[in-house]
Design an enzyme around this catalytic site. Structure first.
Site, PDB file in Angstrom:
ATOM      1  N   LYS A 142       2.441   1.090 -11.607  1.00 43.77           N
ATOM      2  CA  LYS A 142       2.083  -0.244 -11.111  1.00 43.77           C
ATOM      3  C   LYS A 142       3.269  -0.966 -10.490  1.00 43.77           C
ATOM      4  CE  LYS A 142      -1.919  -1.450 -13.799  1.00 43.77           C
ATOM      5  NZ  LYS A 142      -2.568  -2.522 -14.543  1.00 43.77           N
ATOM      6  N   GLU A 143       4.450  -0.362 -10.568  1.00 47.02           N
ATOM      7  CA  GLU A 143       5.616  -1.024  -9.989  1.00 47.02           C
ATOM      8  C   GLU A 143       6.128  -0.183  -8.808  1.00 47.02           C
ATOM      9  OE1 GLU A 143       8.192  -2.994 -12.917  1.00 47.02           O
ATOM     10  OE2 GLU A 143       6.711  -2.548 -14.458  1.00 47.02           O
ATOM     11  N   MET A 144       7.165   0.610  -8.995  1.00 47.55           N
ATOM     12  CA  MET A 144       7.698   1.355  -7.862  1.00 47.55           C
ATOM     13  C   MET A 144       7.024   2.725  -7.703  1.00 47.55           C
ATOM     14  SD  MET A 144      11.577   0.072  -8.593  1.00 47.55           S
ATOM     15  CE  MET A 144      12.495   0.624  -7.156  1.00 47.55           C
ATOM     16  N   HIS A 170       3.446  -1.334  -6.303  1.00 49.17           N
ATOM     17  CA  HIS A 170       3.008  -0.356  -5.295  1.00 49.17           C
ATOM     18  C   HIS A 170       1.559  -0.608  -4.874  1.00 49.17           C
ATOM     19  CE1 HIS A 170       3.013   3.431  -3.113  1.00 49.17           C
ATOM     20  NE2 HIS A 170       1.794   3.599  -3.568  1.00 49.17           N
TER      21      HIS A 170
END
Lengths: 331, 331
Positions: free
Chosen positions: B123-125, B81
């Protein structure tokens, strides 16, 4: 002529003119793709899904023209390299072959010319064309495919964009309920959908939204009767021509599959079809649609959702040891 | 027993033991998926491709486990993200059902537990689970599908992750040349590939890279003989257990389709198979492979590329007017 003969002649004329009556509808059905060069389209399909056409190795054509989502990204404006906020709403690639020109401002004449733009645009895929070609030409699987399609392995920008455009020409959506009705299946539309279509025509929507793509065939001012209020700085064709008369003049978007391509307008300013219909009525037609009219218009618009292209997710040929590597975070 | 009878008995024993001989190879063929709940897997396929599971509306499971690219993203570490640089190389989802545990450090016990992680990881979706469930539960097409698969429309995290895991269980790659050879087709491998496999076994690679997935079945220290030098701060299972003996101990990655899943190692530090093989020899086996040995090992490794899952690109059910909208740029 005797009265009976007159009646018979009249009946015969009516029967004969039925196909003609259909032909004068302002919307034509979407036809399945024909004359496709399947070898080129197959390469184009892979390239369309290949993030190696971007500097980061992460963004592909399909990132913003997502074929799982009506050929758009369903965002107000798209996300580009480094998470840059794009300037404009991503138009659907579905039925884009019918567009008089590409991009909201029509600055590309056709699909092939369009395809080159986002690859190199520093705010989109940010990949210099030379480097994109070097990457593709380093991948044995692509070289074989180009050789099969063109007779030799040369990887040129013209070929890359031609194959992408050839694939995009296959991205049409025939078989919508509305098209089945156009083709004579009375039961394909509900009464509300038919009433919505009648209202769509009678209100003048078809002045711009016409043809097989129900749009895409002309340019029109956004804010014809009342100005469109937006924070988005895009000025439409004015950016190309510098003519005051082109300010806020954009390509009329297709309404095919509009159920899937939210949010709406060049700035993605309308989140729902209901809202988009009301704004269009107010700004383009000077008309305030009632709730029931809006519901009928929306019902009609949803009948424009066709059969989306069905194909296997492409498998991309792997990079070779000497393929230039992506650069997602560097300068 | 007379000599002839002895020879006959021996021949019979050899014939009988041929399947047994095959059974003692340290690598077993990948089997096609069986016992799949197709209704659940169909939902999981859509969810796997659905960027609405991310805060931005732009990232899906497939963004980093790209099924066009060997189930990985071919980047040293993934993009999350807001274009955050991820901490680790994205492992392939192909044949992940064979893994003893999920993630490089094995912190998720199975596919279902894994699926929940990246959705909510900031830190991802970056999508809180509650909001993800609210989004899915607002989409009529998903509600219909959950009702068909489960008997009611309830959208729970358990169901969402179960369907994704069910889809992922279908992502296996049978039919690799190596498997065809294992199953008796002598011509399926070239001499170099066979020599590479013999060397792979003789050198001790199969101590860790074994089983149907040629890895995935155990944990091992990265840098067994000599330390692995990297700027990547990941410390493997030490982060979970706090035990010094778990420092730099990671799950042994599968080598199935390793031709497609470059770059290699938990930090993506090796760009090519050639490089990865040399580093593994040096660090894990204390052995410097010659150029011709490397070439044979790489030839063998490429014979592990199987038939990638073939399925139609999923079409996602559209959002409804009350579906919470993505938030790509906001806080």
């Amino acid at each position: 002529m005797q009265p009976l003969a007159t009646l018979k002649a009249l009946a015969a004329a009516v029967a004969l003119s039925a196909p003609l009556a259909q032909a004068v509808e302002p919307i034509a059905p979407i036809e399945p793709p024909t004359g496709v060069n399947s070898a080129k389209a197959a390469i184009g399909k892979q390239l369309f899904f290949d993030p190696r056409l971007s500097k980061s190795g992460f963004l592909s054509c399909n990132s913003c023209h997502n074929l799982s989502m009506g050929g758009s990204d369903n965002l107000p404006s798209s996300i580009g390299h480094g998470w840059q906020q794009g300037p404009i709403n991503s138009p659907t690639v579905l039925n884009a072959r019918y567009n008089v020109a590409q991009f909201w401002d029509g600055r590309a004449g056709d699909l092939q010319e369009q395809a080159a733009g986002p690859i190199a645009n520093p705010k989109e895929m940010a990949m210099p064309h030379d480097l994109a070609l070097e990457v593709i030409a380093s991948i044995p699987g692509y070289l074989e495919a180009f050789a099969a399609a063109y007779g030799d392995e040369a990887v040129t920008l013209e070929r890359v964009t031609e194959t992408i455009a050839e694939f995009e020409r296959t991205l049409v959506t025939p078989g919508a309920p509305f098209d089945r009705w156009l083709q004579g299946d009375e039961a394909a539309l509900s009464d509300d959908e038919k009433a919505g279509y009648a209202l769509f025509k009678d209100s003048g929507c078809t002045a711009c939204h016409n043809g097989p793509a129900v749009g895409g065939g002309m340019f029109q001012k956004m804010g014809l009767v009342r100005p469109y209020e937006t924070d988005n700085p895009a000025q439409g064709r004015y950016a190309l021509t510098g003519k005051e008369s082109d300010r806020m003049v954009f390509k009329v978007p297709t309404l095919r599959n509009v159920e899937l391509t939210y949010p709406y307008f060049h700035d993605g300013g309308a989140e729902t079809l209901d809202e988009a219909v009301r704004v269009m009525g107010r700004l383009q037609l000077g008309r305030e649609f009632s709730d029931s009219e809006v519901a009928q218009l929306v019902a009609f618009l949803k009948s424009l959702t066709g059969e989306l292209p069905q194909f296997a997710l492409p498998v991309l040929p792997p990079s070779a040891p000497d393929t230039p590597r992506p650069n997602p975070y560097g300068p």
